[in-house]
Design an enzyme around this catalytic site. Sequence first.
Site, PDB file in Angstrom:
ATOM      1  N   ASP A  67      55.560  35.214  15.425  1.00 40.85           N
ATOM      2  CA  ASP A  67      55.009  35.339  14.068  1.00 40.85           C
ATOM      3  C   ASP A  67      54.946  36.793  13.616  1.00 40.85           C
ATOM      4  OD1 ASP A  67      53.027  36.099  15.865  1.00 40.85           O
ATOM      5  OD2 ASP A  67      51.656  34.485  15.368  1.00 40.85           O
ATOM      6  N   ASN A 135      40.017  29.405  17.473  1.00 43.50           N
ATOM      7  CA  ASN A 135      39.981  28.114  16.762  1.00 43.50           C
ATOM      8  C   ASN A 135      41.112  27.185  17.216  1.00 43.50           C
ATOM      9  OD1 ASN A 135      42.226  29.288  15.613  1.00 43.50           O
ATOM     10  ND2 ASN A 135      41.476  29.266  13.511  1.00 43.50           N
ATOM     11  N   HIS A 137      44.310  27.986  17.386  1.00 40.71           N
ATOM     12  CA  HIS A 137      45.626  28.204  16.778  1.00 40.71           C
ATOM     13  C   HIS A 137      46.626  28.700  17.809  1.00 40.71           C
ATOM     14  CE1 HIS A 137      44.843  32.642  15.344  1.00 40.71           C
ATOM     15  NE2 HIS A 137      45.319  32.626  16.567  1.00 40.71           N
ATOM     16  N   GLU A 142      47.347  27.360  12.116  1.00 36.91           N
ATOM     17  CA  GLU A 142      45.904  27.180  12.028  1.00 36.91           C
ATOM     18  C   GLU A 142      45.548  25.693  12.081  1.00 36.91           C
ATOM     19  OE1 GLU A 142      44.207  29.709  12.421  1.00 36.91           O
ATOM     20  OE2 GLU A 142      44.589  31.359  11.047  1.00 36.91           O
TER      21      GLU A 142
END
Length: 238
Positions: A67, A135, A137, A142
Amino acid sequence: MNIQEVHSYEEMSREAAYILEQHISQHPDATIGFATGSTPIGLYQELIRAHQERGLSFQSVKGFNLDEYVGLSPDHPQSYRHFMQTQLFDHIDIQPGKTKVPAGTGNAEEEASSYEDALQASDGVDIQILGIGENGHIGFNEPGTPFDSLTHVVELTESTRAANARFFDTLEEVPTHAVTMGIETILRAKQLILLISGSHKKVTYEQFLRTQDDPGFPASALKNHPNLLVFVTEDARS
Ligand code: PGA
């Protein structure tokens, strides 16, 4: 899924680097999926050591990163391209043209689709290195990202921006969007190595163990992969 419970960050970094070193020694033209973040830094230091002390060559290795932030140029100190150059690529003999990181500038939608095309036109990623967000991800996928997603543009959650703000002067400077390989893109790799370390990942790891096929916790998708190796350090376990 194979879970390797290790004691320390150093042990995790050494063990993961050993797997990559073995693979690259046997397949000099391997394609490696690289990740950014604090977690893989120790692994990259081990790979640099393997290159410098044992002559491990990356001459024919190809790299695809997961990414990149939208809006940051390659030489921006917080761009993931810059991270990869300084943490790994500048210290080994990998050929610059063979390292792919999504471009952060230009048209992000077009970049996402051409990055996906480049991945699909390649022989595929042999080993994908992964960290995990608090979280759940993976890359910048996400919670809520469909499991069949390909490389795409994402809006970062406030929790991800807050977690990454430590690298920027202010929260406002943290980009709001990123280009990321999708979950399906990641799952196409032949082997996945997930690194989980630090007491701040304890709840994350518990959730990872508990969840299955839950888009609300993207890392749960990895459990469907036939060749997933998870390293988890003592401080990340309850
Ligand atoms: P970290 O980031 O390695 O810095 O904890 C992991 C991630 O957000 O994917």
